[in-house]
Design an enzyme around this catalytic site. Sequence first.
Site, short mmCIF file in Angstrom:
data_model
loop_
_atom_site.label_atom_id
_atom_site.label_comp_id
_atom_site.label_asym_id
_atom_site.label_seq_id
_atom_site.Cartn_x
_atom_site.Cartn_y
_atom_site.Cartn_z
N THR A 1 0.87 -1.18 0.00
CA THR A 1 0.00 0.00 0.00
C THR A 1 0.90 1.22 0.00
O THR A 1 1.66 1.43 0.96
CB THR A 1 -0.91 0.01 1.25
OG1 THR A 1 -1.61 -1.22 1.31
CG2 THR A 1 -1.90 1.16 1.19
N LYS B 1 -8.00 1.47 -3.00
CA LYS B 1 -7.65 1.03 -1.63
C LYS B 1 -7.80 2.18 -0.63
O LYS B 1 -8.41 2.02 0.43
CB LYS B 1 -6.21 0.51 -1.64
CG LYS B 1 -5.55 0.34 -0.29
CD LYS B 1 -5.68 -1.03 0.25
CE LYS B 1 -5.15 -1.11 1.68
NZ LYS B 1 -5.30 -2.38 2.30
#
Length: 290
Positions: A87, A162
């Site tokens: 991420t 995300k």
Amino acid sequence: MEIGFIGLGNMGAPMAANLVAAGHAVTGFDLAAPCPERVTPAGSAADAASGRDVVITMLPNGAILRKVAEEILPAMAAGSVLVDCSTVEVAAARDVAGQAEAKGLGFLDAPVSGGVGGAAAGTLTFMVGGTEDAFATAKPLFEIMGQKAVHCGGAGNGQAAKICNNMILGVTMIATCEAFALADKLGLDRQAMFDVVSTSSGYSWTMNAYCPAPGIGPQSPADNGYRPGFAADLMLKDLRLSQAAAEDADADTPMGLAAMRLYETFVEAEDGSGRDFSAMLPRFEKRGRG
Ligand code: NAD
């Protein structure tokens, strides 16, 4: 497939192990963590990447991704694909995608949800940005490591999906926790509150599936002393990424900003570090308005 796997921490190690179990040849590299069984150790990130069909990275942040990309892109075989599952900032994903393209390599940003449990069970969800061709190459691997891969568009769109999802999650968890703390003070029983909200317009994943009140709803980290689950520290990381993206894109995100500030206080000035992100409820319980 011949796969290079760089970053064999809490998430990367079980993901690499699942690829090996499915019959792929995996060569791994990590600065600190050991290679899981049957993953061939390489001496450097470049060695792990050299000559592979697909190289997967699972690293802590965007600065490290940029550094590792600098090392491995020159070593990667023509036509191979770099799949970054970390991420990171949307901007980092898009920059590395540009560098890969300039070298004739494919790139996908493919951050995951599902946590360490999902990585071990092979039930992650991948949110993927990049070209159709690169997605088609990596899809069989997503099917081994996860149960769902959504192609969200061009480079960076996986990271965008995300952080938008996790901004909703952070805001909703805070709303759910502060509502429970208010209900307590109004003398409303928590089970009654759950029974109403979980079937009314205030329902959400945080109430219905991951209830922050111990003993209420399905099993969740609240029933396990708020051991993560999804750590407040990782929620703070993702909320910071969403604020960085909002700054870059000139998007007004007041609730996301408020959530980031609350998790910042919780993790850095209070007892939130290392606890599940739903431990906001005991935090609110202890407080008044002052
Ligand atoms: P982790 O810290 O356990 O693993 C990261 C690994 O990268 C470490 O083993 C570290 O030694 C290695 N590393 C760091 N720099 C390196 C380098 N230059 N070369 C090679 N290896 C290097 O972290 P994690 O929990 O596995 O998370 C990885 C990523 O997945 C993060 O971006 C995180 O935000 C994301 N993520 C984590 C979870 C979770 O529940 N843990 C859930 C979803 C997404």
